[in-house]
Design a protein around this motif. Structure first.
Motif, PDB file in Angstrom:
ATOM      1  N   MET A   1      -4.463   1.825  34.756  1.00 47.30           N
ATOM      2  CA  MET A   1      -3.236   2.299  35.355  1.00 47.30           C
ATOM      3  C   MET A   1      -3.265   3.822  35.427  1.00 47.30           C
ATOM      4  SD  MET A   1      -0.231  -0.296  34.119  1.00 47.30           S
ATOM      5  CE  MET A   1      -0.164   0.071  32.392  1.00 47.30           C
ATOM      6  N   ALA A   2      -2.529   4.349  36.400  1.00 37.69           N
ATOM      7  CA  ALA A   2      -2.474   5.799  36.570  1.00 37.69           C
ATOM      8  C   ALA A   2      -1.027   6.277  36.462  1.00 37.69           C
ATOM      9  CB  ALA A   2      -3.051   6.184  37.917  1.00 37.69           C
ATOM     10  N   ILE A   3      -0.864   7.472  35.979  1.00 36.27           N
ATOM     11  CA  ILE A   3       0.463   8.043  35.777  1.00 36.27           C
ATOM     12  C   ILE A   3       0.855   8.860  37.005  1.00 36.27           C
ATOM     13  CG2 ILE A   3       1.795   9.649  34.367  1.00 36.27           C
ATOM     14  CD1 ILE A   3       0.052   8.755  31.991  1.00 36.27           C
ATOM     15  N   CYS A   4       2.069   8.612  37.502  1.00 34.45           N
ATOM     16  CA  CYS A   4       2.596   9.312  38.673  1.00 34.45           C
ATOM     17  C   CYS A   4       2.790  10.793  38.349  1.00 34.45           C
ATOM     18  CB  CYS A   4       3.920   8.679  39.104  1.00 34.45           C
ATOM     19  SG  CYS A   4       4.705   9.499  40.520  1.00 34.45           S
ATOM     20  N   ASP A   5       2.268  11.654  39.228  1.00 29.17           N
ATOM     21  CA  ASP A   5       2.399  13.096  39.037  1.00 29.17           C
ATOM     22  C   ASP A   5       3.839  13.578  39.200  1.00 29.17           C
ATOM     23  OD1 ASP A   5      -0.329  13.342  38.639  1.00 29.17           O
ATOM     24  OD2 ASP A   5      -0.749  13.942  40.708  1.00 29.17           O
ATOM     25  N   MET A   6       4.665  12.796  39.867  1.00 29.79           N
ATOM     26  CA  MET A   6       6.045  13.220  40.115  1.00 29.79           C
ATOM     27  C   MET A   6       7.001  12.767  39.015  1.00 29.79           C
ATOM     28  SD  MET A   6       7.744  14.902  42.312  1.00 29.79           S
ATOM     29  CE  MET A   6       9.468  15.283  42.447  1.00 29.79           C
ATOM     30  N   CYS A   7       6.963  11.473  38.700  1.00 26.64           N
ATOM     31  CA  CYS A   7       7.970  10.938  37.764  1.00 26.64           C
ATOM     32  C   CYS A   7       7.402  10.536  36.408  1.00 26.64           C
ATOM     33  CB  CYS A   7       8.691   9.747  38.388  1.00 26.64           C
ATOM     34  SG  CYS A   7       7.689   8.252  38.532  1.00 26.64           S
ATOM     35  N   GLY A   8       6.079  10.486  36.273  1.00 29.14           N
ATOM     36  CA  GLY A   8       5.468  10.142  34.999  1.00 29.14           C
ATOM     37  C   GLY A   8       5.346   8.667  34.713  1.00 29.14           C
ATOM     38  N   ASN A   9       5.715   7.824  35.686  1.00 31.30           N
ATOM     39  CA  ASN A   9       5.625   6.378  35.505  1.00 31.30           C
ATOM     40  C   ASN A   9       4.163   5.939  35.451  1.00 31.30           C
ATOM     41  OD1 ASN A   9       6.376   3.645  35.367  1.00 31.30           O
ATOM     42  ND2 ASN A   9       6.491   3.456  37.593  1.00 31.30           N
ATOM     43  N   ASP A  10       3.839   5.084  34.496  1.00 30.87           N
ATOM     44  CA  ASP A  10       2.497   4.514  34.374  1.00 30.87           C
ATOM     45  C   ASP A  10       2.511   3.200  35.136  1.00 30.87           C
ATOM     46  OD1 ASP A  10      -0.076   4.056  33.634  1.00 30.87           O
ATOM     47  OD2 ASP A  10       0.328   3.812  31.497  1.00 30.87           O
ATOM     48  N   TYR A  11       1.885   3.171  36.317  1.00 33.22           N
ATOM     49  CA  TYR A  11       2.035   2.060  37.253  1.00 33.22           C
ATOM     50  C   TYR A  11       0.671   1.502  37.644  1.00 33.22           C
ATOM     51  CZ  TYR A  11       4.004  -0.393  41.319  1.00 33.22           C
ATOM     52  OH  TYR A  11       4.396  -1.352  42.230  1.00 33.22           O
ATOM     53  N   PRO A  12       0.502   0.180  37.627  1.00 33.05           N
ATOM     54  CA  PRO A  12      -0.809  -0.402  37.927  1.00 33.05           C
ATOM     55  C   PRO A  12      -1.220  -0.296  39.399  1.00 33.05           C
ATOM     56  CG  PRO A  12       0.798  -2.136  37.589  1.00 33.05           C
ATOM     57  CD  PRO A  12       1.471  -0.846  37.236  1.00 33.05           C
TER      58      PRO A  12
END
Length: 102
Positions: A1-12
């Motif tokens: 999974m990668a972390i969103c650069d904008m909101c920090g959400n860890d999303y698959p």
């Protein structure tokens, strides 16, 4: 999974966006909403996010020709008008039946 650069959400199902093919030019995002918030330029006049093509004059980008003119950039238009042979009416595209085989 990668972390969103904008909101920090860890999303698959995150996405990586690059601008102009340049490495480290975009970012990793969990949604188009975050990508737009981080990357879409703002209109040089009204400051709204430019999600479409926008119009450019020199080094400036605007959401529409009206904003460009309001900022002192003459000569830009949003539409060519009736002189281009058009009817002046919008064409409505219906893709609801796209791919339907009868």
């Amino acid at each position: 999974m990668a972390i969103c650069d904008m909101c920090g959400n860890d999303y698959p199902r995150s996405m990586t966006i690059t601008i102009g093919g340049e490495k480290n030019s975009g970012g990793v995002f969990d949604s188009f909403e975050c990508a737009i918030a981080a990357l879409a330029p703002r209109c040089g006049h009204c400051r709204c996010r430019i999600i479409g093509h926008g119009v450019e004059s020199g080094c400036n980008i605007f959401c529409c020709a009206h904003c460009a003119r309001a900022a002192g950039h003459d000569g830009l238009v949003d539409q060519a008008g009736h002189t281009d042979g058009g009817s002046g009416q919008w064409k409505v595209f219906d893709d609801s039946r796209e791919g339907v085989v009868e």
